[in-house]
Write a protein that holds these residues in place. Structure first.
Motif, PDB file in Angstrom:
ATOM      1  N   PRO A 141       8.876  23.770   1.797  1.00 29.58           N
ATOM      2  CA  PRO A 141       7.410  23.842   1.712  1.00 29.58           C
ATOM      3  C   PRO A 141       6.799  22.473   2.058  1.00 29.58           C
ATOM      4  CG  PRO A 141       8.328  23.573  -0.468  1.00 29.58           C
ATOM      5  CD  PRO A 141       9.516  23.747   0.461  1.00 29.58           C
ATOM      6  N   PHE A 142       5.565  22.503   2.542  1.00 30.91           N
ATOM      7  CA  PHE A 142       4.844  21.255   2.817  1.00 30.91           C
ATOM      8  C   PHE A 142       4.026  20.936   1.574  1.00 30.91           C
ATOM      9  CE2 PHE A 142       2.093  18.180   4.622  1.00 30.91           C
ATOM     10  CZ  PHE A 142       2.715  17.695   5.765  1.00 30.91           C
ATOM     11  N   GLU A 143       4.402  19.880   0.852  1.00 26.99           N
ATOM     12  CA  GLU A 143       3.737  19.561  -0.406  1.00 26.99           C
ATOM     13  C   GLU A 143       2.453  18.783  -0.132  1.00 26.99           C
ATOM     14  OE1 GLU A 143       6.396  17.588  -3.033  1.00 26.99           O
ATOM     15  OE2 GLU A 143       7.837  19.247  -3.095  1.00 26.99           O
ATOM     16  N   CYS A 144       1.350  19.333  -0.611  1.00 29.66           N
ATOM     17  CA  CYS A 144       0.036  18.716  -0.408  1.00 29.66           C
ATOM     18  C   CYS A 144      -0.523  18.233  -1.742  1.00 29.66           C
ATOM     19  CB  CYS A 144      -0.939  19.729   0.202  1.00 29.66           C
ATOM     20  SG  CYS A 144      -0.531  20.215   1.899  1.00 29.66           S
ATOM     21  N   PRO A 145      -1.369  17.208  -1.711  1.00 23.24           N
ATOM     22  CA  PRO A 145      -2.047  16.772  -2.942  1.00 23.24           C
ATOM     23  C   PRO A 145      -2.861  17.907  -3.540  1.00 23.24           C
ATOM     24  CG  PRO A 145      -2.342  15.154  -1.164  1.00 23.24           C
ATOM     25  CD  PRO A 145      -1.722  16.376  -0.544  1.00 23.24           C
ATOM     26  N   ALA A 146      -3.176  17.776  -4.805  1.00 23.17           N
ATOM     27  CA  ALA A 146      -3.938  18.808  -5.506  1.00 23.17           C
ATOM     28  C   ALA A 146      -5.261  19.069  -4.790  1.00 23.17           C
ATOM     29  CB  ALA A 146      -4.206  18.374  -6.942  1.00 23.17           C
ATOM     30  N   GLY A 147      -5.567  20.347  -4.608  1.00 25.01           N
ATOM     31  CA  GLY A 147      -6.824  20.726  -3.961  1.00 25.01           C
ATOM     32  C   GLY A 147      -6.703  20.929  -2.472  1.00 25.01           C
ATOM     33  N   LEU A 148      -5.607  20.451  -1.853  1.00 23.71           N
ATOM     34  CA  LEU A 148      -5.391  20.625  -0.417  1.00 23.71           C
ATOM     35  C   LEU A 148      -4.324  21.682  -0.178  1.00 23.71           C
ATOM     36  CD1 LEU A 148      -5.361  16.883   0.738  1.00 23.71           C
ATOM     37  CD2 LEU A 148      -7.279  18.474   0.793  1.00 23.71           C
ATOM     38  N   ALA A 149      -4.406  22.325   0.959  1.00 28.00           N
ATOM     39  CA  ALA A 149      -3.440  23.382   1.296  1.00 28.00           C
ATOM     40  C   ALA A 149      -2.877  23.123   2.684  1.00 28.00           C
ATOM     41  CB  ALA A 149      -4.120  24.751   1.244  1.00 28.00           C
ATOM     42  N   TYR A 150      -1.594  23.518   2.862  1.00 22.56           N
ATOM     43  CA  TYR A 150      -0.930  23.325   4.159  1.00 22.56           C
ATOM     44  C   TYR A 150      -1.450  24.322   5.181  1.00 22.56           C
ATOM     45  CZ  TYR A 150       2.655  23.297   7.778  1.00 22.56           C
ATOM     46  OH  TYR A 150       3.311  23.240   8.971  1.00 22.56           O
ATOM     47  N   GLN A 151      -1.710  23.802   6.386  1.00 20.71           N
ATOM     48  CA  GLN A 151      -2.065  24.662   7.513  1.00 20.71           C
ATOM     49  C   GLN A 151      -1.208  24.267   8.707  1.00 20.71           C
ATOM     50  OE1 GLN A 151      -6.224  25.084   8.498  1.00 20.71           O
ATOM     51  NE2 GLN A 151      -6.871  24.837   6.343  1.00 20.71           N
ATOM     52  N   ALA A 152      -0.635  25.272   9.352  1.00 16.50           N
ATOM     53  CA  ALA A 152       0.213  25.004  10.512  1.00 16.50           C
ATOM     54  C   ALA A 152      -0.612  24.607  11.728  1.00 16.50           C
ATOM     55  CB  ALA A 152       1.063  26.229  10.838  1.00 16.50           C
ATOM     56  N   PHE A 182     -15.180  20.671   1.941  1.00 17.86           N
ATOM     57  CA  PHE A 182     -15.185  19.517   2.822  1.00 17.86           C
ATOM     58  C   PHE A 182     -14.606  18.315   2.088  1.00 17.86           C
ATOM     59  CE2 PHE A 182     -18.620  22.329   3.975  1.00 17.86           C
ATOM     60  CZ  PHE A 182     -18.439  22.475   5.347  1.00 17.86           C
ATOM     61  N   LEU A 183     -13.963  17.450   2.844  1.00 21.70           N
ATOM     62  CA  LEU A 183     -13.326  16.276   2.262  1.00 21.70           C
ATOM     63  C   LEU A 183     -14.374  15.195   1.993  1.00 21.70           C
ATOM     64  CD1 LEU A 183     -10.441  15.356   1.526  1.00 21.70           C
ATOM     65  CD2 LEU A 183     -10.354  14.173   3.722  1.00 21.70           C
ATOM     66  N   GLN A 184     -14.334  14.662   0.760  1.00 20.93           N
ATOM     67  CA  GLN A 184     -15.244  13.589   0.364  1.00 20.93           C
ATOM     68  C   GLN A 184     -14.537  12.702  -0.649  1.00 20.93           C
ATOM     69  OE1 GLN A 184     -19.751  13.858  -0.638  1.00 20.93           O
ATOM     70  NE2 GLN A 184     -18.709  14.188  -2.581  1.00 20.93           N
ATOM     71  N   ASP A 185     -14.389  11.416  -0.302  1.00 23.37           N
ATOM     72  CA  ASP A 185     -13.689  10.465  -1.172  1.00 23.37           C
ATOM     73  C   ASP A 185     -12.286  10.947  -1.518  1.00 23.37           C
ATOM     74  OD1 ASP A 185     -15.985   8.918  -1.181  1.00 23.37           O
ATOM     75  OD2 ASP A 185     -16.763   9.809  -3.025  1.00 23.37           O
ATOM     76  N   GLY A 186     -11.596  11.603  -0.559  1.00 23.59           N
ATOM     77  CA  GLY A 186     -10.231  12.061  -0.770  1.00 23.59           C
ATOM     78  C   GLY A 186     -10.119  13.340  -1.582  1.00 23.59           C
ATOM     79  N   VAL A 187     -11.255  13.978  -1.895  1.00 24.35           N
ATOM     80  CA  VAL A 187     -11.261  15.203  -2.714  1.00 24.35           C
ATOM     81  C   VAL A 187     -12.036  16.282  -1.966  1.00 24.35           C
ATOM     82  CG1 VAL A 187     -11.959  16.205  -4.925  1.00 24.35           C
ATOM     83  CG2 VAL A 187     -11.175  13.837  -4.823  1.00 24.35           C
ATOM     84  N   CYS A 188     -11.573  17.535  -2.093  1.00 24.24           N
ATOM     85  CA  CYS A 188     -12.277  18.653  -1.473  1.00 24.24           C
ATOM     86  C   CYS A 188     -13.417  19.111  -2.389  1.00 24.24           C
ATOM     87  CB  CYS A 188     -11.321  19.814  -1.222  1.00 24.24           C
ATOM     88  SG  CYS A 188     -10.015  19.426  -0.022  1.00 24.24           S
TER      89      CYS A 188
END
Length: 452
Positions: A141-152, A182-188
């Motif tokens: 799996p592609f591990e993403c930070p909390a709040g982000l999801a993997y997209q191919a 939307f991404l803002q200050d590293g958070v969605c």
């Protein structure tokens, strides 16, 4: 050099070639290395080199176990790319690299994922879409930070609060905000949570910026939109000693008692320099006739500018230092700005005195007269007054037996230490020339006097 009989033609072999008249097929395999490998021999004096190190050698059934994992490259979805990009085998290519990585990780299959991704990248470059290969390999799996999801095939560049619909340059695999965020200050964040970017600064939802100079209140609203609206100035009632004042940075007038301001309240200059003191009147309706400059209770008129706001002091002297006031009147109200001027006097010039004795040791005889002589000069070139010069004997560090009746000629001072015919023996010792001016004594270096 090897020379053979012609009968050996076309029947030789080895590193010298086959002597068939074609020099292009003398090297087996086409190179010296392949020829050498064919004829290499090893014995007890020339042992064969050890095989190259491989981490799978350190693990029981390492080759078999790592191959079982890396065989994923032979199956779907990777097999759709085999005709376009070779994946290699245990001796080379991505497959060999995969086995090496897995054995280095002690048969941890997660260590194969980077090699799968390398192969998928090569396939994508070759036109075969393997961007979503991770969906078929559950342990990668592609591990993403909390709040982000993997997209191919995520958008490039990714939308942000600052640029929600950027011009797309393509797609890329990675971690992205869920659709609608939307991404803002590293958070969605949702669109209505986007901050406002206004005049180079960020503001949170609901923040109000008061723009006094433009009579506007600006509020950060939903979606990062800043809206501005004009406001009215409040009614104003000032005390008797106050006036209605205004500044360029504020659209509304205000009550002010200190409405005259010193722009350079403290100045320090050297004697002889010029200085300009400047005051500012923060209200209208005040003319030059309503402004005056005062020092020590006296009104100053010289050096005042036409608008009354500046006072120029030229070629300043020490007496020009002190406190100044810029006084303005408007109706019954009066305000003033205070200034302090310090005029530094130049340091006094020290006129150095130089002594030059005719002799540093004067040898006298008791039955003859004896004289001392010093040439005295000043750095300024001024003449030394004869009445200020004396010759004195140093006795226990003090001046004694001083001679004041001296003759002067062209800066040279001469004095007798005894009579014309005798010199007392007690005259022997250290003598100095002393010049007294303005109550200050300046002494020469001692001159030794002997008497026989």
């Amino acid at each position: 050099e090897v020379i053979l009989h012609g009968s050996c033609s076309d029947v030789t072999e080895g590193i010298c070639g086959n002597w068939n008249g074609n020099p292009n097929d003398d090297l087996t395999g086409g190179s010296a290395n392949t020829l050498g490998l064919k004829y290499q021999l090893y014995d007890e004096n020339c042992p064969a080199p050890p095989p190259p190190y491989h981490p799978c050698d350190e693990i029981d059934d390492g080759y078999a176990k790592s191959s079982a994992i890396c065989d994923t490259l032979k199956r779907s979805p990777f097999d759709s790319c085999h005709s376009s990009v070779e994946f290699g085998d245990k001796d080379g290519g991505v497959y060999k690299n995969c086995m090496t990585d897995v054995c280095n990780c002690f048969i941890d299959k997660n260590c194969a994922c980077s090699q799968y991704d390398n192969y998928a990248s090569s396939c994508i470059d070759a036109g075969v879409d393997l961007s979503n290969w991770r969906a078929a390999v559950d342990y990668c799996p592609f591990e993403c930070p909390a709040g982000l999801a993997y997209q191919a095939d995520g958008p490039l560049p990714a939308p942000t609060c600052l640029e929600r619909e950027p011009e797309q340059e393509g797609t890329i695999r990675g971690c992205f905000c869920p659709t609608g965020q939307f991404l803002q200050d590293g958070v969605c964040v949702n669109e209505d949570q986007c901050k406002c970017l206004y005049e180079g600064s960020f503001f949170n939802l609901g923040d109000v910026i008061k723009k006094d100079s433009e009579c506007q209140d600006c509020t950060c609203g939903a979606g990062g939109e800043m809206t501005c609206a004009s406001f009215k100035c409040p009614s104003l009632t000032c005390a008797a000693n106050e006036i209605k004042a205004s500044k360029d940075t504020s659209c509304c007038p205000y009550c002010e008692s200190d409405w005259v301001e010193a722009l350079n309240g403290e100045e320090t200059i050297k004697s002889g320099q010029d200085v300009v003191l400047t005051c500012q009147v923060n209200t209208g309706g005040v003319s030059a006739g309503d402004i005056s400059w005062v020092k020590d209770g006296k009104v100053i008129t010289n050096g005042v500018s036409k608008d009354g706001l500046k006072l120029k002091i030229s070629n300043a002297v020490e007496d020009d230092g002190g406190s100044y006031s810029c006084v303005a009147k408007k109706g019954d109200a009066e305000s003033r700005a205070e200034f302090k001027l310090d005029v530094k006097a130049p340091p006094p010039v020290v006129d150095e005195i130089t002594f030059k004795p005719s002799k540093t040791t004067v040898k006298c005889k008791s039955n003859k007269g004896c004289k001392l002589q010093f040439k005295i000069t000043k750095d300024s070139g001024d003449k030394v007054n004869a009445g200020s010069v004396k010759f004195c004997q140093l006795v226990d560090g003090k001046l004694a037996n001083c001679k004041t009746k001296l003759k002067e000629k062209k800066g040279k001072f001469t004095g007798k230490l005894g009579s014309k015919k005798t010199t007392p023996k007690e005259t022997a010792g250290q003598w100095v020339c002393v010049v007294t001016e303005d109550g200050k004594e300046t002494l020469s270096d001692p001159v030794t006097v002997t008497v026989k």
